[in-house]
Design a protein around this motif. Structure first.
Motif, PDB file in Angstrom:
ATOM      1  N   GLY A 149       0.634  -1.187  -0.080  1.00 45.67           N
ATOM      2  CA  GLY A 149       0.073  -0.004   0.061  1.00 45.67           C
ATOM      3  C   GLY A 149       0.869   1.363   0.014  1.00 45.67           C
ATOM      4  O   GLY A 149       0.324   2.335  -0.132  1.00 45.67           O
ATOM      5  N   THR A 150       2.050   1.354   0.051  1.00 46.07           N
ATOM      6  CA  THR A 150       3.107   2.406   0.132  1.00 46.07           C
ATOM      7  C   THR A 150       4.147   2.380  -1.121  1.00 46.07           C
ATOM      8  O   THR A 150       4.326   1.176  -1.726  1.00 46.07           O
ATOM      9  CB  THR A 150       3.873   2.587   1.468  1.00 46.07           C
ATOM     10  N   GLY A 151       4.813   3.342  -1.476  1.00 42.24           N
ATOM     11  CA  GLY A 151       5.775   3.426  -2.191  1.00 42.24           C
ATOM     12  C   GLY A 151       5.385   2.700  -3.551  1.00 42.24           C
ATOM     13  O   GLY A 151       4.404   3.073  -4.170  1.00 42.24           O
ATOM     14  N   LYS A 152       6.220   1.471  -3.748  1.00 37.81           N
ATOM     15  CA  LYS A 152       5.845   0.946  -5.170  1.00 37.81           C
ATOM     16  C   LYS A 152       5.303  -0.487  -4.827  1.00 37.81           C
ATOM     17  O   LYS A 152       5.316  -1.291  -5.612  1.00 37.81           O
ATOM     18  CB  LYS A 152       6.910   0.732  -6.092  1.00 37.81           C
ATOM     19  N   SER A 153       4.970  -0.747  -3.834  1.00 38.62           N
ATOM     20  CA  SER A 153       4.164  -1.778  -3.267  1.00 38.62           C
ATOM     21  C   SER A 153       2.514  -1.693  -3.475  1.00 38.62           C
ATOM     22  O   SER A 153       1.873  -1.584  -2.397  1.00 38.62           O
ATOM     23  CB  SER A 153       4.583  -2.301  -2.044  1.00 38.62           C
ATOM     24  N   ASN A 154       1.993  -1.421  -4.738  1.00 38.24           N
ATOM     25  CA  ASN A 154       0.690  -1.361  -5.051  1.00 38.24           C
ATOM     26  C   ASN A 154      -0.106  -0.207  -4.057  1.00 38.24           C
ATOM     27  O   ASN A 154      -0.769  -0.145  -3.179  1.00 38.24           O
ATOM     28  CB  ASN A 154      -0.069  -2.570  -4.750  1.00 38.24           C
ATOM     29  N   PRO A 155       0.688   1.065  -4.349  1.00 37.02           N
ATOM     30  CA  PRO A 155       0.273   2.139  -3.418  1.00 37.02           C
ATOM     31  C   PRO A 155      -1.296   2.554  -3.322  1.00 37.02           C
ATOM     32  O   PRO A 155      -1.676   2.580  -4.521  1.00 37.02           O
ATOM     33  CB  PRO A 155       1.309   3.402  -4.122  1.00 37.02           C
ATOM     34  N   LEU A 156      -1.674   2.629  -2.215  1.00 37.26           N
ATOM     35  CA  LEU A 156      -3.015   2.862  -2.101  1.00 37.26           C
ATOM     36  C   LEU A 156      -3.056   4.675  -1.984  1.00 37.26           C
ATOM     37  O   LEU A 156      -3.431   5.226  -0.829  1.00 37.26           O
ATOM     38  CB  LEU A 156      -3.696   2.579  -0.828  1.00 37.26           C
ATOM     39  N   LYS A 157      -2.938   5.115  -3.049  1.00 37.29           N
ATOM     40  CA  LYS A 157      -2.961   6.736  -3.113  1.00 37.29           C
ATOM     41  C   LYS A 157      -4.105   7.050  -4.082  1.00 37.29           C
ATOM     42  O   LYS A 157      -4.353   6.663  -5.151  1.00 37.29           O
ATOM     43  CB  LYS A 157      -1.729   7.418  -3.514  1.00 37.29           C
ATOM     44  N   CYS A 158      -4.822   8.065  -3.677  1.00 40.39           N
ATOM     45  CA  CYS A 158      -5.790   8.801  -4.736  1.00 40.39           C
ATOM     46  C   CYS A 158      -5.552  10.136  -5.023  1.00 40.39           C
ATOM     47  O   CYS A 158      -4.979  10.731  -4.508  1.00 40.39           O
ATOM     48  CB  CYS A 158      -7.170   8.729  -3.851  1.00 40.39           C
ATOM     49  N   LYS A 159      -5.842  10.120  -6.398  1.00 38.02           N
ATOM     50  CA  LYS A 159      -5.774  11.468  -6.838  1.00 38.02           C
ATOM     51  C   LYS A 159      -6.811  12.662  -6.424  1.00 38.02           C
ATOM     52  O   LYS A 159      -7.909  12.130  -6.045  1.00 38.02           O
ATOM     53  CB  LYS A 159      -6.101  11.482  -8.428  1.00 38.02           C
ATOM     54  N   ASP A 160      -6.394  13.756  -6.055  1.00 39.40           N
ATOM     55  CA  ASP A 160      -7.210  14.871  -5.607  1.00 39.40           C
ATOM     56  C   ASP A 160      -8.038  14.165  -4.215  1.00 39.40           C
ATOM     57  O   ASP A 160      -9.098  14.483  -4.054  1.00 39.40           O
ATOM     58  CB  ASP A 160      -8.411  15.124  -6.601  1.00 39.40           C
ATOM     59  N   GLU A 161      -7.224  13.507  -3.401  1.00 42.54           N
ATOM     60  CA  GLU A 161      -7.892  12.814  -2.123  1.00 42.54           C
ATOM     61  C   GLU A 161      -8.288  13.896  -1.145  1.00 42.54           C
ATOM     62  O   GLU A 161      -9.251  13.855  -0.475  1.00 42.54           O
ATOM     63  CB  GLU A 161      -7.015  11.801  -1.644  1.00 42.54           C
ATOM     64  N   LEU A 193       4.282  23.582   3.139  1.00 37.60           N
ATOM     65  CA  LEU A 193       4.471  22.291   4.019  1.00 37.60           C
ATOM     66  C   LEU A 193       3.256  21.442   3.601  1.00 37.60           C
ATOM     67  O   LEU A 193       3.589  20.026   3.407  1.00 37.60           O
ATOM     68  CB  LEU A 193       4.125  22.422   5.492  1.00 37.60           C
ATOM     69  N   GLY A 194       1.857  21.616   3.273  1.00 36.24           N
ATOM     70  CA  GLY A 194       0.969  20.883   2.703  1.00 36.24           C
ATOM     71  C   GLY A 194       1.528  20.158   1.412  1.00 36.24           C
ATOM     72  O   GLY A 194       1.099  19.092   1.303  1.00 36.24           O
ATOM     73  N   GLY A 195       1.958  21.087   0.441  1.00 33.31           N
ATOM     74  CA  GLY A 195       2.208  20.682  -0.728  1.00 33.31           C
ATOM     75  C   GLY A 195       3.523  19.409  -0.715  1.00 33.31           C
ATOM     76  O   GLY A 195       3.538  18.434  -1.360  1.00 33.31           O
ATOM     77  N   SER A 196       4.461  19.682   0.208  1.00 30.69           N
ATOM     78  CA  SER A 196       5.567  18.701   0.295  1.00 30.69           C
ATOM     79  C   SER A 196       5.313  17.423   1.035  1.00 30.69           C
ATOM     80  O   SER A 196       5.792  16.437   0.712  1.00 30.69           O
ATOM     81  CB  SER A 196       6.462  19.471   1.116  1.00 30.69           C
ATOM     82  N   LEU A 197       3.912  17.391   1.537  1.00 32.79           N
ATOM     83  CA  LEU A 197       3.753  16.185   2.273  1.00 32.79           C
ATOM     84  C   LEU A 197       2.711  15.127   1.486  1.00 32.79           C
ATOM     85  O   LEU A 197       2.404  13.900   1.545  1.00 32.79           O
ATOM     86  CB  LEU A 197       2.851  16.185   3.635  1.00 32.79           C
ATOM     87  N   ALA A 198       2.306  16.035   0.388  1.00 32.22           N
ATOM     88  CA  ALA A 198       1.121  15.448  -0.544  1.00 32.22           C
ATOM     89  C   ALA A 198       1.529  13.845  -0.939  1.00 32.22           C
ATOM     90  O   ALA A 198       0.608  13.075  -1.164  1.00 32.22           O
ATOM     91  CB  ALA A 198       0.613  16.298  -1.294  1.00 32.22           C
ATOM     92  N   ASP A 199       2.865  14.006  -1.417  1.00 28.79           N
ATOM     93  CA  ASP A 199       3.328  12.660  -1.889  1.00 28.79           C
ATOM     94  C   ASP A 199       4.033  11.700  -1.265  1.00 28.79           C
ATOM     95  O   ASP A 199       4.572  10.770  -1.808  1.00 28.79           O
ATOM     96  CB  ASP A 199       4.185  13.002  -3.330  1.00 28.79           C
ATOM     97  N   GLN A 200       4.000  11.871   0.259  1.00 26.41           N
ATOM     98  CA  GLN A 200       4.810  11.274   0.970  1.00 26.41           C
ATOM     99  C   GLN A 200       3.895  10.284   1.626  1.00 26.41           C
ATOM    100  O   GLN A 200       4.389   8.935   2.096  1.00 26.41           O
ATOM    101  CB  GLN A 200       5.568  12.121   2.146  1.00 26.41           C
ATOM    102  N   MET A 201       2.649  10.428   1.772  1.00 24.45           N
ATOM    103  CA  MET A 201       1.952   9.689   2.506  1.00 24.45           C
ATOM    104  C   MET A 201       0.746   8.948   1.728  1.00 24.45           C
ATOM    105  O   MET A 201       0.260   9.578   0.707  1.00 24.45           O
ATOM    106  CB  MET A 201       1.004  10.537   3.692  1.00 24.45           C
ATOM    107  N   MET A 202       0.414   7.679   1.779  1.00 27.76           N
ATOM    108  CA  MET A 202      -0.521   7.100   1.054  1.00 27.76           C
ATOM    109  C   MET A 202      -1.826   6.909   1.887  1.00 27.76           C
ATOM    110  O   MET A 202      -1.846   6.243   2.894  1.00 27.76           O
ATOM    111  CB  MET A 202      -0.184   5.536   0.839  1.00 27.76           C
ATOM    112  N   TYR A 203      -2.819   7.923   1.509  1.00 20.12           N
ATOM    113  CA  TYR A 203      -4.021   8.022   2.228  1.00 20.12           C
ATOM    114  C   TYR A 203      -4.822   6.858   2.255  1.00 20.12           C
ATOM    115  O   TYR A 203      -5.463   6.429   3.566  1.00 20.12           O
ATOM    116  CB  TYR A 203      -4.735   9.329   1.496  1.00 20.12           C
ATOM    117  N   GLY A 204      -4.823   6.110   1.489  1.00 20.06           N
ATOM    118  CA  GLY A 204      -5.746   4.743   1.533  1.00 20.06           C
ATOM    119  C   GLY A 204      -4.941   3.778   2.335  1.00 20.06           C
ATOM    120  O   GLY A 204      -5.763   3.064   3.165  1.00 20.06           O
ATOM    121  N   MET A 205      -3.758   3.489   2.105  1.00 15.98           N
ATOM    122  CA  MET A 205      -3.388   2.658   3.237  1.00 15.98           C
ATOM    123  C   MET A 205      -3.218   2.955   4.518  1.00 15.98           C
ATOM    124  O   MET A 205      -3.803   2.244   5.348  1.00 15.98           O
ATOM    125  CB  MET A 205      -1.666   2.430   3.011  1.00 15.98           C
ATOM    126  N   GLN A 206      -3.169   4.317   4.992  1.00 17.74           N
ATOM    127  CA  GLN A 206      -3.301   4.804   6.220  1.00 17.74           C
ATOM    128  C   GLN A 206      -4.806   4.519   6.843  1.00 17.74           C
ATOM    129  O   GLN A 206      -4.859   4.101   7.865  1.00 17.74           O
ATOM    130  CB  GLN A 206      -3.303   6.347   6.122  1.00 17.74           C
TER     131      GLN A 206
END
Length: 520
Positions: A145-157, A368-381
């Motif tokens: 669910g993170t990184g390159k392991s089938n990341p659970l990230k949504c566009k415009d989440e 700060l908000g922009g720099s974090l957007a790509d670091q966290m996988m919202y769906g996995m969380q």
């Protein structure tokens, strides 16, 4: 861009790493995007049954790139359906120095979040592993669910981390719990096309870790977890004690807690300690007043009448205009509190706001908000929290008027009401009780995992020892002589024998009293 704005944005770049000690290494920037890329015509190497090829782990900012070996290992998404959908776990292997004795028990670094990827975040803590690599390999498994392991990230989440080592989203127009529930529903439906989000919990992750351990041919492994990664380490040691040689827990999240419940209270305690440094610094209180009173007054004003603020967007250089809301300030204050070197500028920014100058707070909040957007996988969380914590999440009336209030809790309750849940073991929240050697690390000023957490965990670890690092915040493995102590612990597997007096030299970061920097 004037001198003041340049200085503020430079500091934001430092703080955006959120506790990772990249700034300590003073390393030059490398590739502009956090990724791992394979060298052309690279020779293949094997670690056990897994094939690897040379690659470079390059962080987004602040830390030097790391040469490694990259590969994948395939696991079933649903363990009950071994012939069903598969996940290719992304794995990076940093081999031990060839000149030293090569020990058979590698170190697995476990990233925080939940939602960060080990391979992406390792370069920022790599300096802490220099001594370790003299004798041991480091293995980085991007948790499913993170990184390159089938990341659970949504566009415009519309949200990043509403839970542990993450942030309150600064860019969202509507951050109400109802809006966040709608964002979770949108993310859930989008992810359903390529993932069953019920199977992305900590329990699923430790099953993957043990499968990787077996595949590389290691009988025992050492686990080093940061923040949420300490939960993963504790769960692994609980389920697979026979394969756990040591655990190092940096910024400890006890099994017993429910992520979200203590965020507001822990932040209040940390801010009292951090802002209290101003009263102990000559010239700070005289120049800037009481930072806590300034913060309270600012929040009251923003709730009543949020001002329109002109600021320069750090990513585009364009001038923008937007209302400064309580969420902007709460999110920035919370995330800067993770890193005392960043939090040291807060008294000055609050003083500026008291004079009606808000552009610094707004620019840093948006950056700060922009720099974090790509670091966290919202769906996995959400898969982790909703499976493991939602049943125990509750508000706290005593914190209703605090900086964070109960909005994070209410948001998680709304999101988890619509998020598919997996199954956690009945004893998931039981304290870890094991004879596995353990080293527990805490920052004195940590706003999310305070030293009391480690003190509670170490009580059931006969071979455990808890260290509190003076003046430090969240993620302390790279502070002072801690890398040396970490390596010694791995060599001896005896935390109680460590001579930790060298940590006494750690100093507090003084608060800024002007934009010229810290007081001498």
């Amino acid at each position: 861009m004037n001198r003041k704005t340049r200085f503020l944005l430079a500091l934001a770049l430092v703080a955006a790493v959120l506790g990772w000690r990249a700034w300590q290494s003073r390393a030059p920037k490398s590739a502009p995007k956090a990724t791992a890329y394979a060298a052309e015509a690279a020779p293949e190497r094997k670690l056990g049954r897994i094939a690897f090829k040379p690659c470079t782990l390059a962080p987004a900012l602040g830390a030097a790139s790391v040469e490694a070996e990259c590969g994948t290992f395939t696991v079933a998404e649903n363990p009950a359906l071994p012939n069903g959908r598969k996940i290719a776990l992304n794995i990076a292997w940093v081999p031990a120095n060839e000149s030293g004795d090569h020990m058979p028990d590698p170190v697995f670094m476990l990233a925080g979040g939940p939602g960060q990827a080990a391979a992406e975040t390792y370069p920022q803590v790599a300096p802490a592993f220099r001594e370790v690599l003299k004798h041991r390999d480091v293995v980085l498994v991007d948790q499913r669910g993170t990184g390159k392991s089938n990341p659970l990230k949504c566009k415009d989440e519309g949200a990043e981390d509403k839970a542990d080592d993450a942030s309150v989203q600064a860019d969202a127009v509507d951050e109400s719990p109802a809006a966040m529930r709608a964002a979770a529903e949108k993310c859930r439906d989008a992810l359903a096309k390529h993932a069953d989000v019920r199977f992305y919990s900590t329990t699923d992750a430790i099953r993957d870790l043990d499968a990787v351990r077996a595949a590389i041919g290691a009988d025992k492994i050492n686990l080093m977890g940061v923040s949420y990664g300490t939960r993963v380490a504790q769960q692994y040691a609980m389920r697979y004690p026979q394969h756990t040689r040591t655990i190092t827990l940096d910024s400890v999240a006890p099994n017993a807690i429910y992520l979200g419940n203590d965020f507001a209270r822990n932040l209040e305690s940390a801010l009292d300690l951090q802002f209290g440094r101003c009263t102990k610094t000559p010239g700070c209180a005289k120049s800037l007043g009481d930072p806590r009173q300034r913060l309270n007054a600012l929040m009251t004003k923003l709730r009543a009448d949020p001002p329109m603020v002109k600021y320069r967007d750090a990513s585009t250089g364009q001038m923008k205009e937007e209302r400064l809301t309580p969420d902007h300030v709460a999110g920035l204050t919370r995330m800067y509190a993770y890193v005392p070197v960043a939090a040291s500028i807060l008294p000055l920014l609050l003083n500026e706001a008291d004079q009606g100058r808000y552009e610094g707070l707004m620019a840093l909040s948006k950056m700060l908000g922009g720099s974090l957007a790509d670091q966290m996988m919202y769906g996995m969380q959400l898969s982790v929290i909703c499976t493991e914590d939602s049943a125990g999440i509750h508000g706290d009336d005593a914190m209703s008027q605090s900086l964070l209030g109960n909005q994070l809790v209410e948001t998680l309750q709304q999101q988890c009401a619509v998020w598919p849940k997996g199954v956690a073991p009945k004893d998931f929240h039981a304290p870890l009780a094991t004879n596995v050697p353990a080293l527990l690390l805490s920052g004195e000023l940590d706003p999310v995992t305070p030293p009391a957490y480690a003190e509670s965990v170490v009580k059931t670890l006969p071979k455990g020892r808890a260290l509190v690092l003076r003046g430090q915040g969240h993620n302390v493995i790279g502070a002072g002589c801690m890398p040396k102590l970490f390596a010694q612990f791995l060599d001896t597997a005896d935390a109680k024998a460590l001579d930790a007096k060298c940590l006494d030299t750690l100093a507090y970061t003084p608060p800024f009293t002007s934009f010229n920097g810290w007081e001498p």
